[in-house]
Design a protein around this motif. Sequence first.
Motif, PDB file in Angstrom:
ATOM      1  N   GLY A   1       1.047  -0.936  -0.101  1.00 17.51           N
ATOM      2  CA  GLY A   1      -0.196   0.005  -0.137  1.00 17.51           C
ATOM      3  C   GLY A   1       0.546   1.119  -0.031  1.00 17.51           C
ATOM      4  O   GLY A   1       0.289   2.457  -0.162  1.00 17.51           O
ATOM      5  N   ARG A   2       2.223   1.067   0.570  1.00 15.93           N
ATOM      6  CA  ARG A   2       3.243   2.401   0.281  1.00 15.93           C
ATOM      7  C   ARG A   2       3.499   2.744  -1.614  1.00 15.93           C
ATOM      8  O   ARG A   2       3.790   2.426  -2.606  1.00 15.93           O
ATOM      9  N   ARG A   3       2.908   4.399  -1.433  1.00 17.60           N
ATOM     10  CA  ARG A   3       3.211   4.540  -2.986  1.00 17.60           C
ATOM     11  C   ARG A   3       3.931   5.495  -2.591  1.00 17.60           C
ATOM     12  O   ARG A   3       3.916   6.737  -2.515  1.00 17.60           O
ATOM     13  N   THR A   4       4.752   5.817  -3.965  1.00 14.45           N
ATOM     14  CA  THR A   4       6.151   6.529  -4.176  1.00 14.45           C
ATOM     15  C   THR A   4       5.586   7.395  -5.538  1.00 14.45           C
ATOM     16  O   THR A   4       5.605   6.619  -7.033  1.00 14.45           O
ATOM     17  N   THR A   5       6.686   8.797  -5.513  1.00 11.20           N
ATOM     18  CA  THR A   5       6.172   9.282  -6.890  1.00 11.20           C
ATOM     19  C   THR A   5       7.757   9.081  -7.740  1.00 11.20           C
ATOM     20  O   THR A   5       9.086   9.182  -6.856  1.00 11.20           O
ATOM     21  N   LEU A   6       7.209   8.160  -9.234  1.00  9.12           N
ATOM     22  CA  LEU A   6       9.004   7.904  -9.037  1.00  9.12           C
ATOM     23  C   LEU A   6       9.745   9.083  -9.752  1.00  9.12           C
ATOM     24  O   LEU A   6      11.063   9.569 -10.016  1.00  9.12           O
ATOM     25  N   VAL A   7       9.397   9.658 -10.579  1.00 12.25           N
ATOM     26  CA  VAL A   7       9.668  10.452 -11.434  1.00 12.25           C
ATOM     27  C   VAL A   7       8.767  11.803 -11.479  1.00 12.25           C
ATOM     28  O   VAL A   7       7.397  11.691 -12.534  1.00 12.25           O
ATOM     29  N   THR A   8       8.672  13.227 -12.126  1.00 14.08           N
ATOM     30  CA  THR A   8       8.115  14.396 -12.865  1.00 14.08           C
ATOM     31  C   THR A   8       8.461  14.461 -13.824  1.00 14.08           C
ATOM     32  O   THR A   8       9.553  14.645 -13.934  1.00 14.08           O
TER      33      THR A   8
ATOM     34  N   TYR B   1      15.213   6.102  -6.545  1.00 12.09           N
ATOM     35  CA  TYR B   1      15.148   5.079  -7.987  1.00 12.09           C
ATOM     36  C   TYR B   1      15.959   6.107  -8.994  1.00 12.09           C
ATOM     37  O   TYR B   1      15.638   5.238 -10.255  1.00 12.09           O
ATOM     38  N   ARG B   2      16.586   6.818  -8.747  1.00 17.25           N
ATOM     39  CA  ARG B   2      17.327   7.164 -10.940  1.00 17.25           C
ATOM     40  C   ARG B   2      18.063   6.437 -11.003  1.00 17.25           C
ATOM     41  O   ARG B   2      18.345   6.052 -12.242  1.00 17.25           O
ATOM     42  N   ASN B   3      19.066   4.794 -10.296  1.00 11.15           N
ATOM     43  CA  ASN B   3      20.115   4.529 -10.841  1.00 11.15           C
ATOM     44  C   ASN B   3      18.773   2.973 -11.226  1.00 11.15           C
ATOM     45  O   ASN B   3      19.560   1.786 -11.975  1.00 11.15           O
ATOM     46  N   HIS B   4      17.700   3.174 -10.654  1.00 15.91           N
ATOM     47  CA  HIS B   4      16.750   1.836 -11.126  1.00 15.91           C
ATOM     48  C   HIS B   4      15.928   2.019 -12.475  1.00 15.91           C
ATOM     49  O   HIS B   4      14.982   1.652 -12.819  1.00 15.91           O
ATOM     50  N   LEU B   5      15.559   3.398 -12.948  1.00 19.80           N
ATOM     51  CA  LEU B   5      14.391   3.506 -13.505  1.00 19.80           C
ATOM     52  C   LEU B   5      15.650   4.735 -14.935  1.00 19.80           C
ATOM     53  O   LEU B   5      16.700   5.004 -14.508  1.00 19.80           O
ATOM     54  N   LEU B   6      15.022   5.061 -16.152  1.00 14.69           N
ATOM     55  CA  LEU B   6      15.325   5.573 -17.261  1.00 14.69           C
ATOM     56  C   LEU B   6      13.987   5.755 -17.555  1.00 14.69           C
ATOM     57  O   LEU B   6      13.145   5.168 -17.937  1.00 14.69           O
ATOM     58  N   PHE B   7      14.029   7.506 -17.641  1.00 13.29           N
ATOM     59  CA  PHE B   7      13.194   7.886 -19.024  1.00 13.29           C
ATOM     60  C   PHE B   7      13.449   8.734 -19.647  1.00 13.29           C
ATOM     61  O   PHE B   7      14.318   9.807 -18.899  1.00 13.29           O
ATOM     62  N   ARG B   8      13.523   9.309 -20.716  1.00 18.96           N
ATOM     63  CA  ARG B   8      13.630  10.151 -21.569  1.00 18.96           C
ATOM     64  C   ARG B   8      12.465  11.183 -21.959  1.00 18.96           C
ATOM     65  O   ARG B   8      11.273  10.427 -22.548  1.00 18.96           O
TER      66      ARG B   8
ATOM     67  N   PRO C   1      10.723  14.126 -24.411  1.00 25.31           N
ATOM     68  CA  PRO C   1       9.611  14.158 -23.974  1.00 25.31           C
ATOM     69  C   PRO C   1       8.822  12.417 -24.118  1.00 25.31           C
ATOM     70  O   PRO C   1       7.500  12.841 -24.407  1.00 25.31           O
ATOM     71  N   ASN C   2       9.287  11.238 -24.768  1.00 23.06           N
ATOM     72  CA  ASN C   2       8.071  10.080 -25.078  1.00 23.06           C
ATOM     73  C   ASN C   2       8.266   9.859 -23.240  1.00 23.06           C
ATOM     74  O   ASN C   2       8.902  10.150 -22.476  1.00 23.06           O
ATOM     75  N   VAL C   3       6.844   9.804 -22.592  1.00 19.44           N
ATOM     76  CA  VAL C   3       7.270   9.586 -21.234  1.00 19.44           C
ATOM     77  C   VAL C   3       6.498   8.005 -21.233  1.00 19.44           C
ATOM     78  O   VAL C   3       5.346   7.600 -19.699  1.00 19.44           O
ATOM     79  N   SER C   4       6.906   7.468 -22.082  1.00 17.95           N
ATOM     80  CA  SER C   4       7.708   6.083 -21.406  1.00 17.95           C
ATOM     81  C   SER C   4       8.488   5.694 -20.162  1.00 17.95           C
ATOM     82  O   SER C   4       9.523   6.572 -19.715  1.00 17.95           O
ATOM     83  N   LEU C   5       8.426   4.397 -19.190  1.00 17.98           N
ATOM     84  CA  LEU C   5       9.184   4.126 -18.236  1.00 17.98           C
ATOM     85  C   LEU C   5       9.834   2.578 -18.217  1.00 17.98           C
ATOM     86  O   LEU C   5       9.405   2.064 -18.647  1.00 17.98           O
ATOM     87  N   LEU C   6      11.234   2.439 -18.576  1.00 11.56           N
ATOM     88  CA  LEU C   6      11.734   1.930 -18.362  1.00 11.56           C
ATOM     89  C   LEU C   6      12.405   1.330 -16.741  1.00 11.56           C
ATOM     90  O   LEU C   6      13.597   2.539 -16.395  1.00 11.56           O
ATOM     91  N   ILE C   7      12.041   0.311 -16.715  1.00  9.78           N
ATOM     92  CA  ILE C   7      12.701  -0.045 -15.120  1.00  9.78           C
ATOM     93  C   ILE C   7      13.754  -0.572 -15.429  1.00  9.78           C
ATOM     94  O   ILE C   7      13.235  -1.843 -16.205  1.00  9.78           O
ATOM     95  N   LEU C   8      14.995  -0.641 -15.316  1.00 10.11           N
ATOM     96  CA  LEU C   8      15.919  -1.437 -15.303  1.00 10.11           C
ATOM     97  C   LEU C   8      16.553  -3.263 -14.576  1.00 10.11           C
ATOM     98  O   LEU C   8      17.035  -3.622 -15.444  1.00 10.11           O
TER      99      LEU C   8
END
Length: 438
Positions: A67-74, A86-93, A95-102
Amino acid sequence: MEATGRTALYVCSVLFILTEVSTELIHIPSSVHHGIEGKSMLLSVETRFPLDDVEIQGTWSHTRPSGRRTTLVTFTKETSIPDMMYRNHLLFREPNVSLLILKLNQDNEGDYYLNLNIAFHNKTGLVIKEERTVHVTVDVPVSTPVIEKRPSYAVVEDQANVTWNCSVERGTRVVFHWLRDNVTLGPSDRYHFSRDNSTLLINPVRKDDKGTYHCVASNAVSQGRRSRAVELTVYYGPYNLEVNSGQGLRTGEVFTINPGELVFFECQADSNPPNSYVWIAKSRNATQVITEGPRMEVLSYRLAQAEEYLCRAFNNATQKQDEAQFTLVVASLGTGKEKHTQEGSSVSPLAAITVCSLFFISFVVLFFLRRTCHPKRGHEDATEDFGIYEFVSIPGKMESAQASCRSLSRLESVQDMHTTIYDVIRQVPETPSHSLLK
C-alpha cells in the motif's frame, strides 16, 4: 441572440474535442506486465498527438502491494526530475512518456500510475487530463520439477494408498498439475490435492490408477516444465476369467467335441502379476486336480459322455481367486469336425440327391420287372393288383429276360441289383415289347 449562439457553438466544440482526445490521446498496449527477476521492463506508452503542438506535464508513481505509494518521476516535455532513491533503477527520456525499469526485483512489484496533463497551443486554456494504471509482477523462472512417490514399490489395489510430491529448486508463484498417461488429473473421491497442487494423494489405489505419471510446473514467466516419468505399478485381479477352446462346438458353458478328438482348453484372466491356474475335474462326490498352468489337454476317448470341469485362477499378490466352470460333452458333430483323428470330407447336397434318386429309380425298375416276370396271376392276385396283366414277348428276347428276372431273387448287394437291372434294360428293345392291359 448572436452572443448566445457563439457560446453554444464554443461549448459544442469543447465537448467534441474532449470526447475525441479522451479516447485517442494515449494508449498502453498492456495493463499487466509479467517481468523476470534481474531483467529490465519497459512500461510502454503510445502518444497519439503531435508533441510540437502541446505542452505536457506528468508523473509516474508506484504503489507496492503493502500500500505504500512513491512518486518515481515528474516530467515535462523538456525536463524530468526522478526521485533520487530510484534514479539508478529507472530511465525516463522526455518527451516520450514511457518508463523503463532497469533491473527488476521483488520490490518492483505493484501498480504503476501515469498521470498526464496535456495543453494544446491552439486551444487557449484547454487542458486534457489522462490517467493510466499498469500492474507489474516479478517472478523467478521455474526449474525442472522433481517428482517423488511414496511408497516407491508396487502396491496392492484396495489395500494401499500412494502419495505423490512435486517440488522445484527455483521459481515463484509456481502452479503444479499432474498427468497420468498424458491425461490431466483432477479432484475426485479418491484423488486429493494440496492447495497448490504440489501433492497428490490417491486413496485407495485401484487398477485404473496404474500408468505413467508426470508433474508439470509453471508460472507467469515459464511455460510448463515436465518432470521425469514415474511408473505406478498396481497388483490387481483376477478379473474377467474365461475358458476358451479352438476345437469343438461351444454353447454357453458347454463344449461339445467329437469322439476321439484331441481338445485344448485355455484359461485367461486380467491380473497383475500373472495368475497361477489349476484345472479340476468335478464329480458327484469328489473333485480331482488334473493339471496346473493356463492350458489343459483332453483326449475325448478317455471321457464319459459328459463331464464337468473348472479352471481356478489365483493371484499370489492380491490373495484373490476366481473360478470358471464348464461342461464337456462327447458327441458326434458330423463330418468335418474330427480334426485330430481323421480327415473328414463333406457330402454335397447334389451328391445326396443323386444317391436318393438312384435308389428311387432302382425301386421303380424292380417293381416293373416283378410285373414283367409274373405276367399272369390268379384271381386273388389280380384283385390285389387291381387288374389282370398280360405279358406279350418278342421271340428270342423272352428267355434272356426271364433268366434275368430269376436272378433278382439271388441278389446279394445293391451293386448286384444295379448290374442286373442294367442287363435287363439292355435286353428290352426300344420298341414297346410288352403291354399292360388292365
